[in-house]
Design a protein around this motif. Structure first.
Motif, PDB file in Angstrom:
ATOM      1  N   UNK A 124       0.834  -1.195   0.000  1.00 34.03           N
ATOM      2  CA  UNK A 124       0.000   0.000   0.000  1.00 34.03           C
ATOM      3  C   UNK A 124       0.873   1.251   0.000  1.00 34.03           C
ATOM      4  N   UNK A 125       0.309   2.321  -0.464  1.00 36.18           N
ATOM      5  CA  UNK A 125       0.967   3.621  -0.460  1.00 36.18           C
ATOM      6  C   UNK A 125      -0.052   4.639   0.021  1.00 36.18           C
ATOM      7  N   UNK A 126       0.063   5.152   1.265  1.00 34.51           N
ATOM      8  CA  UNK A 126       1.142   5.101   2.242  1.00 34.51           C
ATOM      9  C   UNK A 126       1.346   3.705   2.825  1.00 34.51           C
ATOM     10  N   UNK A 127       2.495   3.544   3.520  1.00 31.59           N
ATOM     11  CA  UNK A 127       2.865   2.210   3.979  1.00 31.59           C
ATOM     12  C   UNK A 127       3.863   2.299   5.120  1.00 31.59           C
ATOM     13  N   UNK A 128       3.973   1.201   5.866  1.00 30.90           N
ATOM     14  CA  UNK A 128       4.998   1.041   6.888  1.00 30.90           C
ATOM     15  C   UNK A 128       6.322   0.839   6.156  1.00 30.90           C
ATOM     16  N   UNK A 143       6.459  -2.149  -5.468  1.00 39.31           N
ATOM     17  CA  UNK A 143       5.372  -1.742  -6.351  1.00 39.31           C
ATOM     18  C   UNK A 143       4.331  -1.049  -5.479  1.00 39.31           C
ATOM     19  N   UNK A 144       4.281   0.275  -5.577  1.00 36.57           N
ATOM     20  CA  UNK A 144       3.423   1.070  -4.698  1.00 36.57           C
ATOM     21  C   UNK A 144       2.017   1.178  -5.293  1.00 36.57           C
ATOM     22  N   UNK A 145       1.031   0.769  -4.498  1.00 34.24           N
ATOM     23  CA  UNK A 145      -0.370   0.779  -4.925  1.00 34.24           C
ATOM     24  C   UNK A 145      -1.104   1.790  -4.041  1.00 34.24           C
ATOM     25  N   UNK A 146      -1.493   2.900  -4.635  1.00 29.00           N
ATOM     26  CA  UNK A 146      -2.071   3.994  -3.859  1.00 29.00           C
ATOM     27  C   UNK A 146      -3.347   3.575  -3.142  1.00 29.00           C
ATOM     28  N   UNK A 176      -6.103  -3.529  10.372  1.00 31.67           N
ATOM     29  CA  UNK A 176      -6.460  -2.157  10.056  1.00 31.67           C
ATOM     30  C   UNK A 176      -5.250  -1.365   9.572  1.00 31.67           C
ATOM     31  N   UNK A 177      -5.508  -0.451   8.651  1.00 31.92           N
ATOM     32  CA  UNK A 177      -4.403   0.194   7.960  1.00 31.92           C
ATOM     33  C   UNK A 177      -3.785   1.311   8.790  1.00 31.92           C
ATOM     34  N   UNK A 178      -2.493   1.415   8.676  1.00 33.38           N
ATOM     35  CA  UNK A 178      -1.720   2.535   9.194  1.00 33.38           C
ATOM     36  C   UNK A 178      -1.284   3.346   7.981  1.00 33.38           C
ATOM     37  N   UNK A 357       5.099   7.469  -1.122  1.00 35.40           N
ATOM     38  CA  UNK A 357       6.039   7.746  -2.204  1.00 35.40           C
ATOM     39  C   UNK A 357       5.314   8.347  -3.395  1.00 35.40           C
ATOM     40  N   UNK A 358       6.082   9.084  -4.178  1.00 36.04           N
ATOM     41  CA  UNK A 358       5.563   9.608  -5.432  1.00 36.04           C
ATOM     42  C   UNK A 358       5.359   8.461  -6.421  1.00 36.04           C
ATOM     43  N   UNK A 359       4.251   8.474  -7.127  1.00 34.56           N
ATOM     44  CA  UNK A 359       3.985   7.508  -8.186  1.00 34.56           C
ATOM     45  C   UNK A 359       3.469   8.269  -9.405  1.00 34.56           C
ATOM     46  N   UNK A 360       3.239   7.543 -10.499  1.00 34.40           N
ATOM     47  CA  UNK A 360       2.696   8.211 -11.679  1.00 34.40           C
ATOM     48  C   UNK A 360       1.259   8.670 -11.450  1.00 34.40           C
TER      49      UNK A 360
END
Length: 393
Positions: A124-128, A143-146, A176-178, A357-360
């Motif tokens: 995930x993006x954001x992520x730990x 591989x960052x998945x927003x 649960x997501x952080x 992280x920045x992604x497209x």
């Protein structure tokens, strides 16, 4: 002297970045930290006595995989919480905090190649941040998945291309997501596990916040995998006493999954892992067996979330979290908001971009701040009012 290029793109860690942003400026009021998720509620009263009783174990090398008593306690907890029966001896590994397990599992289980290419580790993006470091250390490509409002603040792996999925070796999910406090429901896990079966990748379920929820207990990845009949070696779950029991300094966590996957993780950890000290293993076993303090802890967080809901009731973009202990608050720019709060009120919060992280498709954390609700209730209340009055009035 040369340094490895694989870590060259890592940004400065979140909290040194925050210090660099804020510490050259004077606080605008009495300093109050709501930036780090360090639980401040009281830990169980019996811990001190249990530790005193176990002190003689400091005279012995601790078992690397976990003592039989601790592994049995964890196995019983998994059965009680998720209705899943695991063999403690072959399917559970005690960890010195879950961060080392989240890192080591990537090293132990990520293949050198996947579909004839460099393997990808989806997250995930954001992520730990340890997810990305584990991927880099394993020679894989993060591989960052927003995870955005549109995706329910969880990564939607179905948006990945067939080629990306075929090259994916591991998918990390935090539920649960952080930082957003979103919960992956049973349908989400079923969809992800179906993808994992079809494209042959592991699911690493970071469930460290699973016991801090407001209403319904979040389902677990191993629970849904078992119901579906998915190969248990495809799933590794990670849990901790840090949030559940307010014991971040105990450094007690565990990983659990199928016996073959866990054997690979245990083999690596036998060489490179630091076992939890024996007395702490004895204490952890007692803590995993007690639920009364967990119920009390959950009620304290629920009251803080209720207060946050009241303070931000007039903020249209506010999303009330389902679990965890963070607020993920929308702002025009996270760094600017954090600096404004510090210089005008003395409140420290974390810019969301420090966790993403920045992604497209952009940086999904840039327009947010993360606010930890771990301080005493009166301090949390003061901090929430500072945020409302400083940023939204």
């Amino acid at each position: 002297m040369d340094f490895p290029e694989r870590f060259s793109t890592l940004p400065e860690y979140a909290f040194p970045r925050l210090r660099a942003l804020l510490d050259s400026h004077a606080p605008g009021g009495a300093p109050l930290a709501m930036s780090i998720g360090e639980p401040q509620h009281a830990f169980p009263a019996f811990v001190s006595e249990a530790l005193a009783e176990a002190m003689p174990l400091f005279n012995k090398y601790p078992p690397n995989d976990g003592s039989p008593d601790l592994l049995a306690a964890i196995g019983d907890w998994i059965a009680g919480r998720y209705g899943v029966t695991v063999d403690p001896a072959t399917q559970v590994l005690a960890l010195n905090g879950t961060r080392e397990g989240l890192f080591a599992a990537c090293l132990a289980l990520c293949p050198d190649r996947k579909a004839g290419a460099t393997p990808r580790v989806a997250m995930p993006n954001p992520f730990y941040q340890v997810y990305a470091v584990g991927a880099k250390a394993a020679g894989a490509e993060p591989l960052f998945v927003n995870a955005t409002r549109d995706t329910g603040f969880l990564p939607d792996f179905t948006t990945l291309s067939e080629a990306e999925l075929d090259e994916t070796a591991i998918a990390y999910v935090c539920s649960p997501s952080n930082p957003q406090g979103a919960v992956a429901d049973a349908a989400y896990w079923r969809a992800l596990l179906t993808l994992a079966e079809r494209h042959d990748f592991y699911v690493f379920a970071d469930e460290c916040y699973s016991e801090v929820y407001r209403n319904t207990p979040p389902p677990g990845a191993l629970q849904i995998a078992t119901e579906m009949g998915v190969d248990p070696d495809r799933v590794v779950i990670f849990h901790s006493l840090s949030k559940r029991s307010n014991l971040p300094g105990l450094r007690s966590g565990f990983a659990a999954g199928g016996p073959r996957a866990m054997a690979e993780l245990k083999k690596l950890r036998a060489y490179a892992g630091a076992p939890l000290p024996g007395p702490l293993q004895a204490v952890a076993a007692k803590v995993w067996r007690d639920e009364a303090h967990v119920v009390e802890n959950r009620a304290l967080y629920a009251a803080k979330f209720d207060r946050a809901d009241a303070v931000f009731a007039d903020l249209p973009a506010y999303v009330s979290p389902s679990a965890g202990f963070f607020l993920w608050l929308p702002v025009p720019d996270g760094e600017a908001a954090a600096l404004k709060l510090w210089t005008e009120t003395g409140l420290r919060v974390l810019p969301g971009a420090y966790l993403s992280r920045d992604t497209d498709r952009g940086n999904p954390g840039k327009g947010f701040i993360r606010v930890a609700l771990v301080a005493p209730a009166e301090d949390v209340d003061r901090g929430l009012i500072h945020i409302r009055d400083c940023l939204y009035s």
